[in-house]
Design a protein around this motif. Structure first.
Motif, PDB file in Angstrom:
ATOM      1  N   THR A   1       0.824  -1.209   0.000  1.00 23.94           N
ATOM      2  CA  THR A   1       0.000   0.000   0.000  1.00 23.94           C
ATOM      3  C   THR A   1       0.857   1.257   0.000  1.00 23.94           C
ATOM      4  O   THR A   1       0.607   2.202  -0.767  1.00 23.94           O
ATOM      5  CB  THR A   1      -0.932   0.006   1.229  1.00 23.94           C
ATOM      6  N   ILE A   2       1.881   1.274   0.848  1.00 21.64           N
ATOM      7  CA  ILE A   2       2.784   2.433   0.905  1.00 21.64           C
ATOM      8  C   ILE A   2       3.479   2.643  -0.437  1.00 21.64           C
ATOM      9  O   ILE A   2       3.594   3.775  -0.930  1.00 21.64           O
ATOM     10  CB  ILE A   2       3.818   2.259   2.033  1.00 21.64           C
ATOM     11  N   LEU A   3       3.932   1.559  -1.067  1.00 20.17           N
ATOM     12  CA  LEU A   3       4.615   1.662  -2.357  1.00 20.17           C
ATOM     13  C   LEU A   3       3.690   2.242  -3.422  1.00 20.17           C
ATOM     14  O   LEU A   3       4.096   3.122  -4.203  1.00 20.17           O
ATOM     15  CB  LEU A   3       5.126   0.285  -2.782  1.00 20.17           C
ATOM     16  N   VAL A   4       2.453   1.774  -3.456  1.00 24.88           N
ATOM     17  CA  VAL A   4       1.495   2.278  -4.441  1.00 24.88           C
ATOM     18  C   VAL A   4       1.200   3.757  -4.192  1.00 24.88           C
ATOM     19  O   VAL A   4       1.190   4.570  -5.125  1.00 24.88           O
ATOM     20  CB  VAL A   4       0.200   1.447  -4.408  1.00 24.88           C
ATOM     21  N   VAL A   5       0.954   4.119  -2.917  1.00 27.89           N
ATOM     22  CA  VAL A   5       0.628   5.509  -2.585  1.00 27.89           C
ATOM     23  C   VAL A   5       1.780   6.441  -2.942  1.00 27.89           C
ATOM     24  O   VAL A   5       1.577   7.510  -3.543  1.00 27.89           O
ATOM     25  CB  VAL A   5       0.261   5.632  -1.094  1.00 27.89           C
ATOM     26  N   LEU A   6       3.005   6.063  -2.587  1.00 29.96           N
ATOM     27  CA  LEU A   6       4.157   6.905  -2.900  1.00 29.96           C
ATOM     28  C   LEU A   6       4.367   7.041  -4.403  1.00 29.96           C
ATOM     29  O   LEU A   6       4.712   8.124  -4.901  1.00 29.96           O
ATOM     30  CB  LEU A   6       5.417   6.341  -2.247  1.00 29.96           C
TER      31      LEU A   6
ATOM     32  N   LEU B   1      10.474   4.384  -7.992  1.00 23.55           N
ATOM     33  CA  LEU B   1       9.305   3.764  -7.369  1.00 23.55           C
ATOM     34  C   LEU B   1       8.444   3.045  -8.406  1.00 23.55           C
ATOM     35  O   LEU B   1       7.934   1.936  -8.149  1.00 23.55           O
ATOM     36  CB  LEU B   1       8.478   4.818  -6.642  1.00 23.55           C
ATOM     37  N   ALA B   2       8.268   3.657  -9.573  1.00 30.25           N
ATOM     38  CA  ALA B   2       7.444   3.051 -10.613  1.00 30.25           C
ATOM     39  C   ALA B   2       8.053   1.737 -11.105  1.00 30.25           C
ATOM     40  O   ALA B   2       7.342   0.739 -11.302  1.00 30.25           O
ATOM     41  CB  ALA B   2       7.275   4.021 -11.781  1.00 30.25           C
ATOM     42  N   ILE B   3       9.366   1.715 -11.288  1.00 29.06           N
ATOM     43  CA  ILE B   3      10.028   0.487 -11.737  1.00 29.06           C
ATOM     44  C   ILE B   3       9.901  -0.615 -10.688  1.00 29.06           C
ATOM     45  O   ILE B   3       9.584  -1.766 -10.998  1.00 29.06           O
ATOM     46  CB  ILE B   3      11.511   0.766 -12.062  1.00 29.06           C
ATOM     47  N   VAL B   4      10.135  -0.261  -9.415  1.00 29.68           N
ATOM     48  CA  VAL B   4      10.007  -1.246  -8.336  1.00 29.68           C
ATOM     49  C   VAL B   4       8.577  -1.786  -8.269  1.00 29.68           C
ATOM     50  O   VAL B   4       8.355  -2.996  -8.132  1.00 29.68           O
ATOM     51  CB  VAL B   4      10.406  -0.626  -6.983  1.00 29.68           C
ATOM     52  N   LEU B   5       7.596  -0.903  -8.380  1.00 28.71           N
ATOM     53  CA  LEU B   5       6.198  -1.336  -8.320  1.00 28.71           C
ATOM     54  C   LEU B   5       5.848  -2.266  -9.471  1.00 28.71           C
ATOM     55  O   LEU B   5       5.199  -3.310  -9.269  1.00 28.71           O
ATOM     56  CB  LEU B   5       5.283  -0.111  -8.333  1.00 28.71           C
ATOM     57  N   ILE B   6       6.284  -1.936 -10.664  1.00 27.78           N
ATOM     58  CA  ILE B   6       5.982  -2.772 -11.825  1.00 27.78           C
ATOM     59  C   ILE B   6       6.644  -4.146 -11.700  1.00 27.78           C
ATOM     60  O   ILE B   6       6.016  -5.183 -11.926  1.00 27.78           O
ATOM     61  CB  ILE B   6       6.427  -2.066 -13.116  1.00 27.78           C
TER      62      ILE B   6
END
Length: 264
Positions: free
Chosen positions: A6-11, A54-59
């Motif tokens: 959740t924190i990763l998505v929000v950030l 952050l976007a790369i980590v999330l993907i």
């Protein structure tokens, strides 16, 4: 864990929105007001720097592969406490972060797959077990023998388990090879103990999962609300051990021989 996701998505959304808003509107207003482009607020500077990371980590974490650490002995002898594993996140379809809702259907679990999932009675945590029963199967467990659709699995005795990681109170366990169709694998059995006997028919859209450490595993045999794993609770397929370290600093517990082992 849900909170980290959740924190990763929000950030990611926040930094992306700030960066986009600045690029489309705020930067032009600052330039028109001062004639300069370098007077950038701190939040914009940080957002521009961190958003791509952050976007790369999330993907990668949501759709490609995710690391997990084995916290218990339920999958011994194949997975030990302290194993860090990689989980294929697209093997069973692409799923949205947080909700785990599948939006692209790619494949389904096969018998013998080692899967990471959120159990129905503990949706905040990720568990790992082996798929034994597919939709429509009749699974029975009696006298430490698994039967699938009325056919008992064959077992080959390999001796006494001598590796590390046995739970307290268990001095020794028999090491067996279970001839699961298409996926023979090793299991542990405590000779004077039988856990979770029963007979179950797997409903459509569900799977029956068990741990390889048969007498020390809280799996589908023992779940009270439902004995079955819903398909929508799947997180991915475990396929590789990339590190073994019982604690975060690897003090006296590092096992380099396990690095790179595939998960059978």
């Amino acid at each position: 864990m849900v909170w980290f996701e959740t924190i990763l998505v929000v950030l990611t959304l926040f930094t992306g929105a700030v960066w986009l808003l600045d690029k489309l509107f705020l930067a032009k207003r600052r330039a028109a007001r001062s004639g300069l482009l370098d007077e950038e607020p701190v939040v914009v500077d940080y957002s521009r720097a961190f958003f791509p990371v952050l976007a790369i980590v999330l993907i990668l974490r949501s759709f490609v592969g995710e690391p997990f650490k084995i916290p218990s002995s339920s999958m011994m002898p194949n997975l030990l406490i302290g194993d860090f594993i990689l989980v294929n996140k697209f093997a069973y379809g692409l799923r949205l972060p947080i909700t785990n809702q599948k939006f692209v259907d790619i494949g389904e679990p096969k018998r013998g797959d080692v899967v990471v999932f959120k159990p129905p009675h503990d949706p905040e945590n990720n568990w790992i077990k082996r798929v034994i029963g597919l939709p429509g199967d009749r699974i029975s467990f009696e006298g430490n023998t698994v039967s699938i659709n009325g056919q008992p699995l064959a077992y080959q005795t390999l001796g006494t388990y001598t590796g590390r990681g046995l739970p307290m109170g268990v001095d020794s366990a028999a090491l067996l090879e279970e001839q699961l169709p298409g996926r023979p694998h090793k299991v542990l059995e405590v000779l004077d103990r039988v856990t979770g006997e029963g007979d179950w028919v797997v409903p459509q859209g569900h799977y029956f999962v068990m741990g390889d450490n048969r007498d020390n595993s809280e799996d589908g045999r023992l779940w009270t609300q439902t004995h079955f794993l819903p398909e929508q609770n799947l997180r991915g397929k475990a396929f590789l051990i990339w590190l073994n370290c019982e604690d975060w600093f690897c003090k006296g517990s590092f096992q380099p021989s396990r690095i790179g082992d595939s998960i059978q």
